[in-house]
Design a protein around this motif. Structure first.
Motif, PDB file in Angstrom:
ATOM      1  N   ILE A  93       0.897  37.636  -5.964  1.00  0.00           N
ATOM      2  CA  ILE A  93       2.325  37.667  -6.265  1.00  0.00           C
ATOM      3  C   ILE A  93       2.627  36.357  -6.973  1.00  0.00           C
ATOM      4  N   GLU A  94       3.393  36.447  -8.019  1.00  0.00           N
ATOM      5  CA  GLU A  94       3.699  35.252  -8.792  1.00  0.00           C
ATOM      6  C   GLU A  94       5.194  35.219  -9.092  1.00  0.00           C
ATOM      7  N   LEU A  95       5.767  34.035  -8.997  1.00  0.00           N
ATOM      8  CA  LEU A  95       7.179  33.827  -9.283  1.00  0.00           C
ATOM      9  C   LEU A  95       7.298  33.063 -10.592  1.00  0.00           C
ATOM     10  N   VAL A  96       8.173  33.536 -11.480  1.00  0.00           N
ATOM     11  CA  VAL A  96       8.441  32.856 -12.742  1.00  0.00           C
ATOM     12  C   VAL A  96       9.941  32.604 -12.806  1.00  0.00           C
ATOM     13  N   VAL A  97      10.327  31.351 -12.989  1.00  0.00           N
ATOM     14  CA  VAL A  97      11.726  30.966 -13.119  1.00  0.00           C
ATOM     15  C   VAL A  97      11.901  30.415 -14.523  1.00  0.00           C
ATOM     16  N   GLU A  98      12.810  31.001 -15.267  1.00  0.00           N
ATOM     17  CA  GLU A  98      13.052  30.570 -16.641  1.00  0.00           C
ATOM     18  C   GLU A  98      14.509  30.144 -16.764  1.00  0.00           C
ATOM     19  N   LEU A  99      14.705  28.903 -17.181  1.00  0.00           N
ATOM     20  CA  LEU A  99      16.050  28.386 -17.392  1.00  0.00           C
ATOM     21  C   LEU A  99      16.447  28.675 -18.829  1.00  0.00           C
ATOM     22  N   LEU A 100      17.581  29.322 -18.991  1.00  0.00           N
ATOM     23  CA  LEU A 100      18.065  29.711 -20.306  1.00  0.00           C
ATOM     24  C   LEU A 100      19.272  28.866 -20.671  1.00  0.00           C
ATOM     25  N   ALA A 101      19.608  28.838 -21.925  1.00  0.00           N
ATOM     26  CA  ALA A 101      20.778  28.094 -22.371  1.00  0.00           C
ATOM     27  C   ALA A 101      22.052  28.659 -21.747  1.00  0.00           C
ATOM     28  N   ASN A 102      22.026  29.940 -21.378  1.00  0.00           N
ATOM     29  CA  ASN A 102      23.219  30.586 -20.832  1.00  0.00           C
ATOM     30  C   ASN A 102      22.997  31.140 -19.428  1.00  0.00           C
ATOM     31  N   GLY A 103      22.115  30.528 -18.626  1.00  0.00           N
ATOM     32  CA  GLY A 103      21.878  30.985 -17.253  1.00  0.00           C
ATOM     33  C   GLY A 103      20.426  30.833 -16.870  1.00  0.00           C
ATOM     34  N   CYS A 104      19.893  31.830 -16.160  1.00  0.00           N
ATOM     35  CA  CYS A 104      18.489  31.799 -15.767  1.00  0.00           C
ATOM     36  C   CYS A 104      17.962  33.222 -15.617  1.00  0.00           C
ATOM     37  N   GLN A 105      16.649  33.339 -15.692  1.00  0.00           N
ATOM     38  CA  GLN A 105      15.982  34.606 -15.419  1.00  0.00           C
ATOM     39  C   GLN A 105      14.870  34.341 -14.426  1.00  0.00           C
TER      40      GLN A 105
END
Length: 173
Positions: A93-105
Motif C-alpha cells: 500500500i502506498e500513499l501519495v500526497v500532492e500539493l497543488l497550487a489550488n489545494g491538494c490531491q
C-alpha cells in the motif's frame, strides 16, 4: 517475495518528482506550476491509518498548503482503511500526497485492480443503511472532496481525492 519496509512515525516521506498537470478548464491554457509530492510505503495493517494521517497532517502543515487539513486527514484515513481491509495481506500500500497550487490531491495505491465500489457514481439513494457498520467511507469521500475517483495502475489501482484551497478571507473579498 520482497517485503515493504514499515515506516515509523518519524521516518520522513520520500519526495517524488511532481507530475505535469494538464491546464485547468477555464484558464488561459497555462499549466499549473509544478506541485510538490511525497510518496511513502505503508504497512498492510491497521497501523497504516494513523501513519497516513500523520503524513498528510505534516505535509500540509509544513508547507502551508491551502487545503483543509482535517478533511484531508479524515479522507486519507478512509482510503487507507479501505485498502487494508479490501486487499490481500502482504500487498503493498502506498500513499501519495500532492500539493497543488489550488489545494491538494491524495492517492492510495494498492495491489487489487478491482474498482472501489461506487466511489465515482452518485446514486440517488446514496444514503448508507444506518444499521450497518460499513458503507460510509466512500460517501464521505464523495461528499467532502471536490473530486474523487480511481484509476488502474501497473500493480493494481490508485484511489484518489482532491481538496480545493480553503477560503482564507471574507466571502466576496
Amino acid at each position: 517475495m520482497s517485503t515493504v519496509p514499515t515506516p515509523t512515525p518519524t521516518s520522513p516521506p520520500t519526495p517524488i518528482r511532481a507530475r505535469s498537470r494538464p491546464p485547468d478548464p477555464g484558464t488561459d491554457g497555462l499549466s499549473l506550476p509544478d506541485a510538490s509530492a511525497w510518496r511513502i510505503a505503508l504497512p498492510h495493517t491497521a497501523a497504516a491509518v494513523p501513519l497516513a494521517r500523520a503524513l498528510v497532517r505534516t505535509a500540509l502543515a509544513d508547507t502551508d498548503a491551502p487545503a483543509d487539513r482535517d478533511t484531508a486527514e479524515l479522507l486519507t484515513a478512509e482510503l487507507v482503511a479501505n485498502a487494508v481491509a479490501h486487499t490481500s495481506s502482504g500487498a503493498p500500500i502506498e500513499l501519495v500526497v500532492e500539493l497543488l497550487a489550488n489545494g491538494c490531491q491524495v492517492e492510495v495505491h494498492d495491489g487489487d485492480p478491482c474498482p472501489p465500489g461506487d466511489l465515482s457514481a452518485r446514486r440517488d439513494d446514496g444514503r448508507p443503511d444506518p444499521w450497518q457498520e460499513h458503507g460510509r467511507g466512500l460517501l464521505l469521500i464523495r461528499s467532502l472532496s471536490s473530486d474523487c475517483g480511481h484509476r488502474p495502475t501497473p500493480q493494481g489501482k490508485a484511489v484518489w481525492f482532491t481538496l480545493p484551497a480553503q477560503r482564507t478571507g471574507p466571502r466576496g473579498a
